[in-house]
Design an enzyme around this catalytic site. Structure first.
Site, PDB file in Angstrom:
ATOM      1  N   HIS A  77     -30.246  53.819 -21.598  1.00 48.51           N
ATOM      2  CA  HIS A  77     -30.439  55.192 -22.059  1.00 48.51           C
ATOM      3  C   HIS A  77     -31.784  55.382 -22.769  1.00 48.51           C
ATOM      4  O   HIS A  77     -32.352  54.426 -23.319  1.00 48.51           O
ATOM      5  CB  HIS A  77     -29.290  55.603 -22.982  1.00 48.51           C
ATOM      6  CG  HIS A  77     -27.999  55.792 -22.246  1.00 48.51           C
ATOM      7  ND1 HIS A  77     -26.898  56.402 -22.793  1.00 48.51           N
ATOM      8  CD2 HIS A  77     -27.645  55.457 -20.969  1.00 48.51           C
ATOM      9  CE1 HIS A  77     -25.922  56.439 -21.906  1.00 48.51           C
ATOM     10  NE2 HIS A  77     -26.342  55.864 -20.783  1.00 48.51           N
ATOM     11  N   GLU A  79     -32.691  56.794 -25.563  1.00 50.35           N
ATOM     12  CA  GLU A  79     -32.761  56.484 -26.994  1.00 50.35           C
ATOM     13  C   GLU A  79     -32.838  54.976 -27.208  1.00 50.35           C
ATOM     14  O   GLU A  79     -33.596  54.485 -28.044  1.00 50.35           O
ATOM     15  CB  GLU A  79     -31.521  57.022 -27.732  1.00 50.35           C
ATOM     16  CG  GLU A  79     -31.254  58.488 -27.550  1.00 50.35           C
ATOM     17  CD  GLU A  79     -30.349  58.790 -26.366  1.00 50.35           C
ATOM     18  OE1 GLU A  79     -30.554  58.206 -25.280  1.00 50.35           O
ATOM     19  OE2 GLU A  79     -29.453  59.621 -26.529  1.00 50.35           O
TER      20      GLU A  79
HETATM   21  N1  LIG Z   1     -27.775  60.413 -24.695  1.00 48.59           N
HETATM   22  C1  LIG Z   1     -27.940  60.033 -23.409  1.00 48.59           C
HETATM   23  C2  LIG Z   1     -26.955  60.315 -22.492  1.00 48.59           C
HETATM   24  C3  LIG Z   1     -27.139  59.937 -21.188  1.00 48.59           C
HETATM   25  N2  LIG Z   1     -28.258  59.293 -20.831  1.00 48.59           N
HETATM   26  C4  LIG Z   1     -28.490  58.973 -19.436  1.00 48.59           C
HETATM   27  C5  LIG Z   1     -27.566  58.086 -18.714  1.00 48.59           C
HETATM   28  C6  LIG Z   1     -27.621  58.605 -17.295  1.00 48.59           C
HETATM   29  O1  LIG Z   1     -28.805  58.115 -16.647  1.00 48.59           O
HETATM   30  C7  LIG Z   1     -27.760  60.087 -17.490  1.00 48.59           C
HETATM   31  C8  LIG Z   1     -26.436  60.821 -17.526  1.00 48.59           C
HETATM   32  O2  LIG Z   1     -26.007  60.996 -16.215  1.00 48.59           O
HETATM   33  P1  LIG Z   1     -24.969  62.146 -15.801  1.00 48.59           P
HETATM   34  O3  LIG Z   1     -23.598  61.673 -16.157  1.00 48.59           O
HETATM   35  O4  LIG Z   1     -25.335  63.410 -16.549  1.00 48.59           O
HETATM   36  O5  LIG Z   1     -25.171  62.291 -14.317  1.00 48.59           O
HETATM   37  O6  LIG Z   1     -28.394  60.225 -18.732  1.00 48.59           O
HETATM   38  C9  LIG Z   1     -29.236  59.017 -21.761  1.00 48.59           C
HETATM   39  O7  LIG Z   1     -30.307  58.449 -21.434  1.00 48.59           O
HETATM   40  N3  LIG Z   1     -29.051  59.385 -23.044  1.00 48.59           N
HETATM   41 ZN   LIG Z   2     -26.765  56.726 -24.757  1.00 45.44          ZN
END
Ligand SMILES: Nc1ccn([C@H]2C[C@H](O)[C@@H](COP(=O)(O)O)O2)c(=O)n1
Ligand SMILES: [Zn+2]
Length: 159
Positions: A77, A79
């Site tokens: 992710h 962060e």
């Molecule tokens: N706080 C976050 C939440 C999610 N992510 C990333 C992880 C995945 O690549 C994408 C979420 O995918 P989705 O379920 O919306 O198709 O976002 C992140 O980096 N930070």
């Molecule tokens: Zn996350």
């Protein structure tokens, strides 16, 4: 007289987070993060992507199917990438600008790193247990969080 329509800190750092998100290969959700010191110095940036050394073209990017055929077990992710891009112990009192509210795993990393404030753009997963857990942990540990306030300054990227 000085120029009046300069962008303020929040717009500047959220702009950097948004620009970082554009590096993501995730077709559904691109997330960017920008960590900033109490003195308004950028300490780190990150976006969601596969771990270093994992070939983007060989990894799954889907959302559905068996666990190993989706991105969720693999993507690092935004962060967490931003936190891991800094030397240990350097984030005490920092704040993080994120384009999406942190999930519970990132919330734990944010707390452990010493970051004290989260400024977020989207809270599109507010109705999930992961986001509820993040808010519970932030509330218990004194990490404040607030939505990014749109000020009328439009951030435009022209390439
Ligand atoms: N706080 C976050 C939440 C999610 N992510 C990333 C992880 C995945 O690549 C994408 C979420 O995918 P989705 O379920 O919306 O198709 O976002 C992140 O980096 N930070
Ligand atoms: Zn996350």
């Amino acid at each position: 007289m000085k120029r009046q329509d300069y962008i303020h800190w929040d717009a500047y750092f959220m702009g950097v987070a948004l620009l970082s998100a554009q590096r993501s290969k995730d077709a559904n959700t691109q997330v960017g993060a920008c960590i900033v010191s109490p003195e308004n110095k950028i300490l780190s940036v990150g976006y969601n992507g596969m771990p270093t050394g994992c070939d983007d073209d060989l990894m799954p990017w889907g959302r559905e199917g068996s666990a190993l055929d989706t991105k969720y077990l693999f993507v690092c992710h935004a962060e967490l990438n931003a936190i891991l891009n800094t030397p240990a112990g350097k984030l005490t009192g920092a704040r993080v600008y994120v384009t999406l509210f942190p999930c519970s795993e990132c919330a734990k990393a944010i707390i452990q790193s010493g970051i004290k404030e989260v400024i977020y753009l989207s809270d599109k997963y507010a109705d999930t247990d992961s986001t509820r857990a993040s808010k519970k942990m932030f509330d218990m540990t004194g990490v404040s969080y607030r939505p990014y306030e749109v000020t009328g300054t439009e951030l435009t990227l022209s390439l």
